[in-house]
Enzyme design. Structure first.
Site, PDB file in Angstrom:
ATOM      1  N   PRO A   2       0.828  -1.209   0.000  1.00 59.64           N
ATOM      2  CG  PRO A   2      -0.839  -1.598   1.566  1.00 59.64           C
ATOM      3  CD  PRO A   2       0.480  -2.128   1.092  1.00 59.64           C
ATOM      4  CD  GLU A   3       3.567   3.015  -4.126  1.00 52.51           C
ATOM      5  OE1 GLU A   3       3.515   4.202  -4.496  1.00 52.51           O
ATOM      6  OE2 GLU A   3       4.209   2.147  -4.738  1.00 52.51           O
ATOM      7  CG  HIS A  91      -3.278 -14.159   7.456  1.00 51.59           C
ATOM      8  ND1 HIS A  91      -2.129 -14.733   7.962  1.00 51.59           N
ATOM      9  CD2 HIS A  91      -3.620 -14.915   6.367  1.00 51.59           C
ATOM     10  CE1 HIS A  91      -1.779 -15.766   7.222  1.00 51.59           C
ATOM     11  NE2 HIS A  91      -2.658 -15.896   6.252  1.00 51.59           N
ATOM     12  NE  ARG A 110       3.143 -10.506   1.113  1.00 53.75           N
ATOM     13  CZ  ARG A 110       3.441  -9.941  -0.050  1.00 53.75           C
ATOM     14  NH1 ARG A 110       4.339  -8.970  -0.093  1.00 53.75           N
ATOM     15  NH2 ARG A 110       2.851 -10.328  -1.164  1.00 53.75           N
ATOM     16  NE  ARG A 151      21.478  12.434  -2.412  1.00 50.68           N
ATOM     17  CZ  ARG A 151      20.359  12.401  -1.687  1.00 50.68           C
ATOM     18  NH1 ARG A 151      19.823  13.507  -1.198  1.00 50.68           N
ATOM     19  NH2 ARG A 151      19.775  11.237  -1.440  1.00 50.68           N
TER      20      ARG A 151
END
Length: 270
Positions: A2-3, A91, A110, A151
């Protein structure tokens, strides 16, 4: 995983069911998540009412009583409102029983997620070094330009660095770079101010549109109301390696940057 749009979709989904509601009981079936669930969490939240449901980066912040319940969905976690009569699955690790008769249920196959506690007035270490929110006024092309000077890393992992800007994960970094016409392999410190301004605009646009569409449907993710996202069908590059580019028709390429797969168009991105 999930973002930001998926987390924001979850926040908006659960907020109406939590605000002003009192916690009747906490049930923890498995405390062993990415970090152990605090042993005294029940003492902190039982009998208290939710006063705000916020988001910082990919963390859900639920203000209740004398502090904040911090939840991270990890790789496969979800928070849903279900009836108190709904039997838990294998779960379903945490249930927060509300005075409405509903349960806020945390599901995580997970167990890479988190359920942590932070006292009022304190800043949790996980939140201490985060950069600005991508949809806030603090984030713009000038910040990207200044942070990128010197960078040598590729631009994609650069904009995924939470110290630079939070919540730009793999899916939306790929999509924003495509929309801005920037090759994800390009050295961050060699990109111009003007191109960073375009990239910042595309990051904001892509994330805002994904939130509006309910996030991206991932295999393990469902929203707070049980409905999936609807942004996946609009993806231009993510997960489409070997497919034709929707703009120029050429075959999309794939590489690995920062241990993540990156799909891009050699013709449209340079």
């Amino acid at each position: 995983m999930p973002e930001l749009p998926e987390v924001e979709t979850t926040r908006r989904g659960i907020e109406p069911y939590l605000l002003g509601r009192r916690v009747e009981a906490l049930t923890v079936r498995n405390p062993r998540l990415r970090w152990p669930i605090p042993e005294d969490l029940a003492i902190q939240i039982e009998g208290q009412c939710f006063s705000a449901i916020r988001r910082r980066a990919k963390y859900l912040l639920m203000d209740i009583g004398g502090g904040t319940l911090i939840s991270h969905l990890g790789m496969s976690g979800s928070l849903r409102l279900v009836s108190a009569q709904t039997a838990p699955g294998k779960h379903d690790h945490v249930d927060i029983a509300l005075d409405s008769g509903m349960l806020l249920r945390y599901h995580d196959p997970r167990r890479f997620g988190a359920m942590l506690w932070c006292r009022a007035g304190e800043t949790h270490p996980l939140l201490a070094s985060l950069g600005p929110e991508p949809l806030s006024d603090e984030f713009d092309g000038e910040r990207l330009y200044q942070c990128s000077r010197g960078r040598q890393m590729a631009v994609k992992p650069f904009i995924m660095d939470n110290a630079v800007v939070v919540g730009v994960g793999n899916i939306y970094a790929s999509e924003a770079l495509f929309a801005a016409g920037i090759d994800p392999r390009r050295e961050a410190g060699r990109i111009s101010r003007a191109r960073y301004q375009r990239l910042a605009e595309e990051v904001r646009r892509v994330l805002a549109h994904a939130i509006q569409r309910g996030g991206t449907t991932l295999r393990d993710f469902v929203g707070g109301d049980g409905k999936p996202g609807y942004f996946q069908q609009e993806l231009f590059v993510y997960g489409r390696a070997g497919d034709p580019c929707k703009i120029c028709g050429r075959t999309l390429s794939e590489c690995r940057l920062g241990q993540r797969s990156s799909v891009f168009c050699r013709n449209c991105q340079h």
